[in-house]
Design an enzyme around this catalytic site. Structure first.
Site, PDB file in Angstrom:
ATOM      1  CE  LYS A  57      11.503  16.049   1.443  1.00 43.78           C
ATOM      2  NZ  LYS A  57      11.823  15.766   0.057  1.00 43.78           N
TER       3      LYS A  57
ATOM      4  N   GLY B 249      11.842  11.436  -0.352  1.00 43.35           N
ATOM      5  CA  GLY B 249      11.409  10.419   0.615  1.00 43.35           C
ATOM      6  C   GLY B 249      11.923   9.028   0.285  1.00 43.35           C
ATOM      7  NE  ARG B 250      10.447   8.383  -5.909  1.00 46.31           N
ATOM      8  CZ  ARG B 250       9.751   9.521  -5.901  1.00 46.31           C
ATOM      9  NH1 ARG B 250       9.044   9.834  -4.831  1.00 46.31           N
ATOM     10  NH2 ARG B 250       9.762  10.313  -6.940  1.00 46.31           N
TER      11      ARG B 250
ATOM     12  CD  GLU C  87       6.194   7.909  -4.052  1.00 51.85           C
ATOM     13  OE1 GLU C  87       7.284   8.084  -3.490  1.00 51.85           O
ATOM     14  OE2 GLU C  87       5.125   7.834  -3.414  1.00 51.85           O
TER      15      GLU C  87
ATOM     16  CG  HIS D  31       7.349 -24.126  -3.817  1.00 48.52           C
ATOM     17  ND1 HIS D  31       7.379 -25.434  -4.238  1.00 48.52           N
ATOM     18  CD2 HIS D  31       8.629 -23.780  -3.551  1.00 48.52           C
ATOM     19  CE1 HIS D  31       8.626 -25.883  -4.189  1.00 48.52           C
ATOM     20  NE2 HIS D  31       9.411 -24.896  -3.786  1.00 48.52           N
TER      21      HIS D  31
ATOM     22  CE  LYS E 205       0.015  11.927   0.232  1.00 49.90           C
ATOM     23  NZ  LYS E 205       1.225  12.730   0.330  1.00 49.90           N
TER      24      LYS E 205
ATOM     25  CD  GLU F  40      -1.443   7.540   5.337  1.00 48.23           C
ATOM     26  OE1 GLU F  40      -1.008   8.712   5.468  1.00 48.23           O
ATOM     27  OE2 GLU F  40      -1.787   7.051   4.245  1.00 48.23           O
TER      28      GLU F  40
HETATM   29  O1  F6P Z   1       2.474  10.172  -0.388  1.00 49.14           O
HETATM   30  C1  F6P Z   1       3.705   9.771  -0.913  1.00 49.14           C
HETATM   31  C2  F6P Z   1       4.820  10.205  -0.017  1.00 49.14           C
HETATM   32  O2  F6P Z   1       4.983  11.587  -0.069  1.00 49.14           O
HETATM   33  C3  F6P Z   1       6.121   9.496  -0.351  1.00 49.14           C
HETATM   34  O3  F6P Z   1       6.775  10.069  -1.407  1.00 49.14           O
HETATM   35  C4  F6P Z   1       6.829   9.571   0.950  1.00 49.14           C
HETATM   36  O4  F6P Z   1       7.900   8.673   1.009  1.00 49.14           O
HETATM   37  C5  F6P Z   1       5.713   9.242   1.901  1.00 49.14           C
HETATM   38  O5  F6P Z   1       4.572   9.846   1.333  1.00 49.14           O
HETATM   39  C6  F6P Z   1       5.890   9.710   3.313  1.00 49.14           C
HETATM   40  O6  F6P Z   1       6.027  11.100   3.398  1.00 49.14           O
HETATM   41  P1  F6P Z   1       6.560  11.790   4.690  1.00 49.14           P
HETATM   42  O7  F6P Z   1       7.965  11.320   4.943  1.00 49.14           O
HETATM   43  O8  F6P Z   1       6.513  13.265   4.419  1.00 49.14           O
HETATM   44  O9  F6P Z   1       5.657  11.416   5.821  1.00 49.14           O
END
Ligand code: F6P
Length: 537
Positions: free
Chosen positions: A198, A256-257, A342, A373, A501, A204
């Site tokens: 987003k 995002g979620r 979250e 199990h 972060k 990452e």
């Molecule tokens: O760090 C949390 C977060 O902002 C989530 O809410 C989101 O889904 C994820 O990181 C990834 O964010 P982005 O889509 O901006 O890379």
């Protein structure tokens, strides 16, 4: 006095009542404590909740102004107050609904246009019209994390029987093992890389995206043709070198979620095709309509939420387990962890004051029967009560293996029955009576007693189709919304992820050895020193 104290009094008044007592007192309980909607049944009768307690819980909805908040969400008001944003993932599946205004502007033309672009692109990838340097695209790698990974990864796995497009892979972790293991064996000239972020700043994702680009260039692929981006930040996608015709944008009112319904779902659309993706959206839209129109007492997301609040806020159970008896929902617990934790893992109410009770619970789980199990031992006999949320389809996708599915269903139903019934000391004694006697019999029997009276709910659906999956995900989204409104939380921000972060950014040069760890706490400095001593950094 808080709203929870009233409910706690009602709970205390029920004393040591057993769930079975509720069934004995009300022969129609199974029907009265279940909701049938959209072909699914949500059964919450195996909880220790009676009609008066349910009425008090339902009263929380009006007390919290739920109807107004719900309308505010669906109609584009800026209910995400700490970020000043509307919350409109429902607009992404509003396929044949009316206009949805944000700041006086209807967002639907943009949503439908975005969907049309996704369909055209997914169609071209699936048909082989969109080609890589080496020919038709055989594999798709979605690089994203959190909401930009869990939704499509979960749904692609869930809908494997509908998968007739290129193979889909998901890379999320910054651990190089993730991308290395994923790219190994893929053809860099016939792989499409989708960078899903987003913000297009997530460290990452950007690290993995750069690694994938280098891999593609070194292997003779063509990033200009083989990279696409899903993001709200089109300036950044351009700076990364992705052509505008392969950038699928969306607005900041998609959290995002909550984003699998739009461009972030592109890998899913490529996997299952636009028609099945439409069915997924239509399932969610049907759940939206149900949530928007059904009375509180007949409203599936509302009752799922109230059951959750009953267990967590009133009974004090700290966690809840999500237990899909559906192997293809293996990633659902992780998806729901983000969705629920979250969203509702907060300590302050919308106005910044401390909450008047606990925030949302810890959510965890694994598919059944595997969990049986492993950790079910604690669920049955441990001292902590873990409310369980079972899910199962009436029919599987493998008609030739119907006997497997029968066993799966039987196990699912057996677990909720066992949790409720338990095994009384006299039954436990009878079990071992032939083998032991006297004090040893008592000792052996004690280990075989199950306390029972442990609550669970069950969601049962005909079959895990795209439409049903859409319904299930939207059901949980609205459950989280209802719980958030009643808790007084803003379910749509996530400030709690920021501190880690920031510290990771400041630790980067220290781990690398470019800066000193002086100024860090002793533990952190010693851990960095360990890394350096072993050749890391
Ligand atoms: O760090 C949390 C977060 O902002 C989530 O809410 C989101 O889904 C994820 O990181 C990834 O964010 P982005 O889509 O901006 O890379």
């Amino acid at each position: 006095m808080t709203k929870w104290e009233d409910l706690k009094r009602l709970q205390a008044a029920a004393g040591a009542r057993h769930i079975l007592d509720l069934f004995a007192a009300d022969p129609a309980r199974a029907k009265g404590f279940a909701v049938d909607a959209l072909g699914m049944r949500f059964d919450y009768s195996k909880t220790n909740m009676d009609s008066a307690q349910r009425a008090a819980l339902i009263a929380l909805c009006d007390g919290a102004g739920l109807a107004d908040r719900r309308e505010a969400m669906f109609t584009g008001a800026p209910i995400n107050e700490t970020e000043g944003r509307a919350v409109l993932h429902t607009a992404l599946r509003n396929l044949d609904g009316g206009p949805v205004p944000v700041d006086g502007q209807d967002v639907m033309p943009g949503v439908l246009d975005g969907l049309a672009r996704m369909r055209a692109f997914a169609g071209a990838v699936r048909s082989g019209k969109a080609r890589g340097a080496g020919g038709a695209l055989t594999d798709v790698v979605n690089i994203g994390i959190g909401g930009s990974d869990l939704g499509p990864a979960m749904a692609v796995m869930a809908l494997a029987p509908y998968h007739d497009g290129p193979r889909c892979h998901f890379v999320s972790n910054v651990d190089g093992a993730d991308i290395a293991d994923t790219l190994r064996g893929l053809d860099p000239t016939r792989t499409l890389v989708i960078v899903a972020s987003k913000t297009f700043t997530t460290i990452e994702t950007m690290t993995n995206a750069r690694t994938a680009k280098a891999w593609m260039e070194e292997g003779g692929g063509d990033p200009a043709r083989q990279f696409a981006a899903l993001s709200t930040a089109q300036d950044k996608t351009a700076a990364f070198g992705i052509d505008a015709d392969k950038v699928f944008g969306f607005a900041d009112w998609v959290g995002g979620r909550y984003s699998v319904w739009g461009p972030i779902g592109l890998s899913l659309m490529i996997a299952i095709g636009a028609k099945a993706f439409d069915a997924f959206l239509r399932g969610a839209q049907a759940m939206d309509n149900h949530f928007r129109t059904a009375d509180w007492g007949e409203n599936m997301p509302v009752l799922l939420a109230l059951t959750g609040l009953w267990h967590h806020q009133v009974c004090g159970y700290a966690t809840r387990a999500v237990l899909p008896y559906d192997q293809r929902l293996k990633r659902l617990p992780a998806y729901l962890q983000q969705l629920e934790m979250e969203s509702n893992g907060k300590s302050v109410a919308m106005d910044g004051t401390p909450l008047d009770g606990p925030s949302g619970p810890v959510v965890w789980g694994e598919p059944g029967t595997n969990g049986q199990h492993a950790f079910y031992q604690l669920i049955h006999q441990g001292t902590a009560v873990v409310p369980c949320e079972f899910m199962v389809a009436a029919v599987g996708h493998e008609p030739e293996l119907a006997h497997h599915h029968r066993l799966l269903v039987a196990n699912c139903l057996a677990q909720s029955e066992a949790l409720m019934r338990g095994r009384a000391p006299e039954d436990a004694r009878a079990k071992v009576a032939g083998a032991f006697e006297g004090a040893e019999l008592e000792r052996q029997a004690a280990h075989r007693v199950f306390p029972g009276n442990r609550p669970s709910v069950t969601l049962i659906y005909p079959q895990l189709t795209p439409e049903i999956l859409g319904q299930i995900i939207a059901l949980y989204e609205h459950r989280v919304f209802v719980e958030g409104v009643i808790l007084g939380i803003n379910s749509f921000d996530q400030w709690g992820v920021e501190l880690g972060k920031e510290l990771a950014t400041s630790l980067g040069p220290i781990v690398e050895g470019a800066e000193s760890a002086a100024g860090k706490d002793g533990s952190t400095a010693a851990l960095v020193e360990f890394v350096h001593r072993h050749g890391g950094g």
